[in-house]
Design a protein around this motif. Structure first.
Motif, mmCIF file in Angstrom:
data_model
loop_
_atom_site.group_PDB
_atom_site.id
_atom_site.type_symbol
_atom_site.label_atom_id
_atom_site.label_comp_id
_atom_site.label_asym_id
_atom_site.label_seq_id
_atom_site.Cartn_x
_atom_site.Cartn_y
_atom_site.Cartn_z
ATOM 1 N N VAL A 169 -29.325 -6.106 19.756
ATOM 2 C CA VAL A 169 -28.833 -7.476 19.932
ATOM 3 C C VAL A 169 -30.041 -8.379 20.135
ATOM 4 O O VAL A 169 -30.941 -8.063 20.923
ATOM 5 N N ILE A 170 -30.083 -9.496 19.398
ATOM 6 C CA ILE A 170 -31.178 -10.458 19.496
ATOM 7 C C ILE A 170 -30.669 -11.702 20.211
ATOM 8 O O ILE A 170 -29.640 -12.275 19.841
ATOM 9 N N TYR A 171 -31.393 -12.125 21.262
ATOM 10 C CA TYR A 171 -31.055 -13.326 22.034
ATOM 11 C C TYR A 171 -32.117 -14.397 21.803
ATOM 12 O O TYR A 171 -33.304 -14.116 21.735
ATOM 13 N N GLY A 172 -31.667 -15.651 21.785
ATOM 14 C CA GLY A 172 -32.606 -16.747 21.641
ATOM 15 C C GLY A 172 -32.271 -17.583 20.415
ATOM 16 O O GLY A 172 -31.121 -17.601 19.969
ATOM 17 N N ALA B 48 -41.560 -19.906 18.642
ATOM 18 C CA ALA B 48 -40.248 -19.419 19.083
ATOM 19 C C ALA B 48 -40.350 -17.934 19.396
ATOM 20 O O ALA B 48 -41.016 -17.176 18.675
ATOM 21 N N VAL B 49 -39.714 -17.520 20.485
ATOM 22 C CA VAL B 49 -39.622 -16.098 20.801
ATOM 23 C C VAL B 49 -38.155 -15.727 20.962
ATOM 24 O O VAL B 49 -37.317 -16.575 21.290
ATOM 25 N N VAL B 50 -37.872 -14.461 20.710
ATOM 26 C CA VAL B 50 -36.541 -13.923 20.941
ATOM 27 C C VAL B 50 -36.681 -12.679 21.819
ATOM 28 O O VAL B 50 -37.747 -12.070 21.898
ATOM 29 N N VAL B 51 -35.594 -12.341 22.492
ATOM 30 C CA VAL B 51 -35.516 -11.097 23.254
ATOM 31 C C VAL B 51 -34.520 -10.206 22.534
ATOM 32 O O VAL B 51 -33.415 -10.641 22.208
ATOM 33 N N ALA B 52 -34.921 -8.975 22.251
ATOM 34 C CA ALA B 52 -34.024 -8.025 21.593
ATOM 35 C C ALA B 52 -33.817 -6.815 22.490
ATOM 36 O O ALA B 52 -34.741 -6.382 23.190
ATOM 37 N N ARG B 53 -32.608 -6.292 22.464
ATOM 38 C CA ARG B 53 -32.285 -5.107 23.263
ATOM 39 C C ARG B 53 -31.530 -4.126 22.379
ATOM 40 O O ARG B 53 -30.605 -4.516 21.650
ATOM 41 N N SER B 54 -31.930 -2.850 22.443
ATOM 42 C CA SER B 54 -31.203 -1.824 21.705
ATOM 43 C C SER B 54 -29.830 -1.652 22.336
ATOM 44 O O SER B 54 -29.665 -1.827 23.549
ATOM 45 N N GLN B 55 -28.848 -1.320 21.506
ATOM 46 C CA GLN B 55 -27.484 -1.198 22.026
ATOM 47 C C GLN B 55 -27.356 -0.030 22.996
ATOM 48 O O GLN B 55 -26.500 -0.049 23.885
ATOM 49 N N ASP B 56 -28.227 0.990 22.861
ATOM 50 C CA ASP B 56 -28.200 2.078 23.830
ATOM 51 C C ASP B 56 -28.921 1.705 25.122
ATOM 52 O O ASP B 56 -28.980 2.491 26.059
ATOM 53 N N ASN B 57 -29.487 0.491 25.161
ATOM 54 C CA ASN B 57 -30.105 -0.103 26.357
ATOM 55 C C ASN B 57 -31.313 0.681 26.862
ATOM 56 O O ASN B 57 -31.631 0.658 28.041
#
Length: 801
Positions: free
Chosen positions: A343-346, A356-365
């Motif tokens: 999931v990409i936030y920003g 610009a920066v984004v925060v990404a998180r794997s779905q398995d966290n």
């Protein structure tokens, strides 16, 4: 003369004795019935504290009269003129939540589904929308000449100069019409119609000409973006208006939602409550797009080239290695792993609009990335990667983008990371990738904000002690942390708009929350504004539980609260309390959210019990290793910490090893069951309240982080679920559960009850509460539950029937 003096002295002694006797009579004697009444008998603490836009007043909700609901109160910045706010003033206040322009002279906010623009200096609000539909998420455009907001799933902009409203996106449900006609049979029929019939050809030409003319007449219409059955989220307008970014959320199609029956209803019929899926069920997925208005095109941002996106969790690799070892070389063919869902936030844009920066998180966290985004090319550049084979979390990190912002130079981004083992502040340069830790040490930093002049950070930290929360100021590039608050306990601080004053909600272990005001200076004196406690509550001498530290069996330091009787008996009884939520802290020095349990522990101590309340492995406030100490085995170190606590009670506090009980709710109820089933010689009695009995039946968001999923890590679920250990029960067990619990479903204890019945166990009982959800609300339910708990301990730890 001497006789007269003796008479006077005797009279004084009699009066003193009478006064002491009266004081003893006035002191409240605790009982379960008194403790579990409506909490208003204690007094209602101030809550939801916020400043007026001009910084002259502090607003908060309070209820000194003991009414059914709290009311809005105000006090001056100096702590004077405390009064209830009139209905007219309350209605005229701007929304608390909103977005300011950079100079903080204007604010946009949503109120009652409409958008308002507030002039801070003039103290006046301008209503920008007035519709039946809801407008939401207002913000200033980067040049601050427009107010952008969401309506009906699309982004709109209101021009500050002329009040014109423009629609910036055109998201449409379904598939693009051209794409719907790709069926070969339908295409053949269309071509046949065009070939055979002149009227069809003429009308198609007219239609195509009209559409072409409409585009020429309205060249600035946004591109039609068809989203099928997906949800649009986090729509953001870039600095120069060229780029619009958004998420598309795909909902799971085959997930099954658990149903909880509600028996006590107004209709007289049983009514079903749809609740949640169970862990391991299909989850939503997310895609991130850039809409380039200049090119009139949309592009999906892919994580395929990001470092670590193909890395599989260690537990899966171990399983694959075992499977490969038992398979012949001819049969073992390793598949190329697919990129993990993320999931990409920003994006989060720099103040100058260049980066610009984004925060990404794997779905398995298990991974979180800070990435630089070039929206023109969709290129992602790695700035920071945090990998945790357990799961990513911690103060300022959470499960979303976390706290993040830009440094004054517009070249560096600040963020939280547990890289050191504790959540600290870091800054990374988006051009060079150079990273620097701004704070460090064996403590955690949370609730970060930058000062308006961009010279300092303000934040909360537990640097003094894991059980204290103090407020600090620090230079923006790191350096000396100046502690601004000083009371032992916890401080929840709201800075005034001009940053000259602090509004503080403060509490201590035996003193509920009160409101204070203080100058924003080191060493300044805090002035108490509210006095919320009733005379009845103050008539009892509430204990200050001692916060102690003991060594666990593996050498780890474990903190706990200790309550002792005034005159403890030799080989006396003891009770261990297990807090809930897993990742929560209760061995601290502020007023506990478990205030009923705190009062019950005072009552137990009055009855001769020693009480221990442990921050077991998995608790908050102690860094990454404690937080993840329960990975793949709930009921492991978190339970052994309770067993080590019981040993401490015996070795140091004159407790009889055969007279120790345990109780707790939610996660605490789960630990109680594990204790009674797997450590039956340590605990003579236990009360398990609203307990998880089988983790395979709990929710996905919480459980999958700790135990992965049942079908990929079944061993973790078997090891961690009490229902598999029920045959070990020896002592007396009380189970209490609300029948309309939408969090830990009543089904959990129904299944466990059947298991205990089939095992022939007869030393347990189940108390059900027909109208209660996970958190009880009715005083009658609290009273009944805790009378049963007290009776359990009296009968089994003291032998009283």
């Amino acid at each position: 003369m001497q006789l007269k003096r003796k008479a006077v002295a005797l009279m004084a002694l009699l009066l003193l004795g009478s006064a002491e006797l009266q004081a003893q009579n006035d002191k409240m004697v605790l009982s379960v019935e008194k403790i579990m009444r409506d909490p208003k008998w204690i007094g209602t603490s101030p809550s939801n504290v916020f400043w007026s836009e001009d910084g002259k007043k502090i607003y908060f909700y309070w209820n000194p009269e003991g009414n059914r609901q709290d009311s809005l109160y105000s006090v001056s910045a100096e702590g004077k003129n405390l009064q209830k706010v009139s209905a007219q003033e309350r209605r005229s206040l701007p929304g608390q939540r909103g977005e300011y322009n950079r100079a903080e002279t204007k604010k946009v906010y949503e109120k009652n589904g409409d958008i308002f623009l507030y002039d801070v200096k003039a103290g006046k609000a301008q209503q920008l929308t007035n519709t039946v539909e809801r407008e939401s998420s207002p913000a200033f455009s980067h040049d601050e000449q427009r107010v952008v907001y969401m309506k009906d799933g699309n982004l709109f902009a209101w021009a500050v100069g002329n009040g014109q409203t423009v629609q910036l996106t055109d998201f449409r449900k379904g598939r693009k019409p051209a794409e719907e006609g790709k069926d070969a049979q339908r295409e053949w029929l269309k071509e046949q119609q065009l070939a055979l019939l002149q009227i069809v050809r003429d009308r198609k030409e007219d239609k195509d000409a009209n559409e072409k003319q409409q585009k020429l007449d309205a060249p600035n219409r946004p591109k039609e973006i068809y989203i099928e059955d997906k949800l649009v989220n986090d729509v953001t307008l870039g600095p120069n208006g060229r780029f619009i970014t958004y998420q598309l959320i795909s909902r799971p199609k085959n997930s099954k939602v658990a149903v909880v029956p509600n028996y006590v209803t107004e209709s007289g019929y049983t009514e079903d409550i749809n609740t949640r899926t169970k862990v391991g069920d299909a989850q939503s997925s997310s895609e991130f797009f850039v809409y380039d208005t200049q090119r009139d095109s949309t592009y999906k941002v892919l994580m395929n080239e990001v470092e670590g996106i193909y890395d599989q969790p260690a537990y899966l690799l171990q399983q694959e290695a075992k499977a490969s070892a038992s398979t012949s070389a001819a049969d073992s063919k390793t598949k190329k792993p697919a990129p993990r869902e993320a999931v990409i936030y920003g994006p989060f844009w720099s103040n100058n609009g260049k980066h610009a920066v984004v925060v990404a998180r794997s779905q398995d966290n298990k991974d979180r990335w800070i990435l630089k985004l070039d929206p023109a090319t969709n290129k992602l550049t790695l700035l920071d990667r945090q990998r945790d084979e357990a799961w990513i979390n911690g103060p300022g990190i959470g499960y979303g983008p976390g706290e993040i912002g830009w440094m004054p130079d517009n070249e560096r981004v600040w963020f939280h990371s547990e890289e050191s083992g504790y959540s600290h502040l870091y800054a990374v340069n988006v051009n060079t990738g150079d990273k620097k830790a701004l704070t460090s040490g064996k403590y955690e930093v949370s609730d970060v904000r930058m000062s308006d002049d961009k010279k300092h950070f303000y934040f909360t930290a537990n640097k003094v002690h894991p059980g204290e929360k103090q407020f600090y100021r620090m230079p923006v590039n790191g350096g000396e942390m100046v502690q601004l608050t000083s009371f032992t306990g916890a401080h929840e601080v709201e800075l005034s708009p001009d940053e000259k004053h602090l509004a503080i909600r403060y509490s201590y272990s035996n003193k509920p929350w009160e409101l204070y005001v203080m100058d924003n200076k080191k060493g300044a004196k805090a002035k108490q504004v509210t006095h919320s406690l009733t005379d009845e509550f103050k008539s009892y001498d509430w204990r200050e539980p001692e916060v102690i530290t003991f060594k666990a069996e593996d050498g780890a330091d474990v903190n706990a609260r200790l309550y002792r009787p005034q005159n403890p008996e030799q080989n006396g009884p003891a009770v261990i309390f297990v807090h809930g939520a897993g990742y929560l802290q209760n061995a601290h020095k502020w007023w506990s959210s478990y205030f009923r349990e705190y009062m019950f522990h005072n009552f137990l101590a009055d009855q001769g019990y020693t009480v221990l309340d442990i921050d077991y492995r998995g608790s908050a406030g102690y860094g990454r290793d404690v937080r993840t100490g329960i990975y793949q085995f709930m009921g492991g170190k978190d339970l052994s910490d309770q067993v080590d606590g019981a040993k401490l009670l015996v070795d140091k506090y004159n407790v009889d090893p055969k007279r120790i009980g345990i109780y707790g709710g939610s996660y605490g109820g789960f630990i109680t069951l594990m204790a009674m089933f797997t450590e039956p010689d340590v605990f003579a009695a236990g009360a398990a309240l609203r307990s998880v009995t089988d983790w395979a039946h709990y929710n996905h968001g919480y459980t999958s982080n700790i135990l992965n999923t049942p079908y990929t890590d079944s061993t973790a679920y078997t090891k961690s679920s009490p229902i598999y250990y029920a045959e070990g029960l020896k002592g007396a067990l009380l189970i209490c559960h609300g029948m309309v619990d939408t969090n830990v479903h009543f089904q959990d204890v129904v299944r466990l009850s059947q298991r205990l019945i089939e095992l022939g166990k007869d030393n347990w009982e189940l108390a059900v509460y027909p109208v209660e959800d996970h958190g009880f609300t009715e005083p009658a339910s609290w009273t009944d539950e805790y009378k049963r708990i007290y009776k359990l301990f009296e009968e089994n730890l003291k032998g009283k029937k």
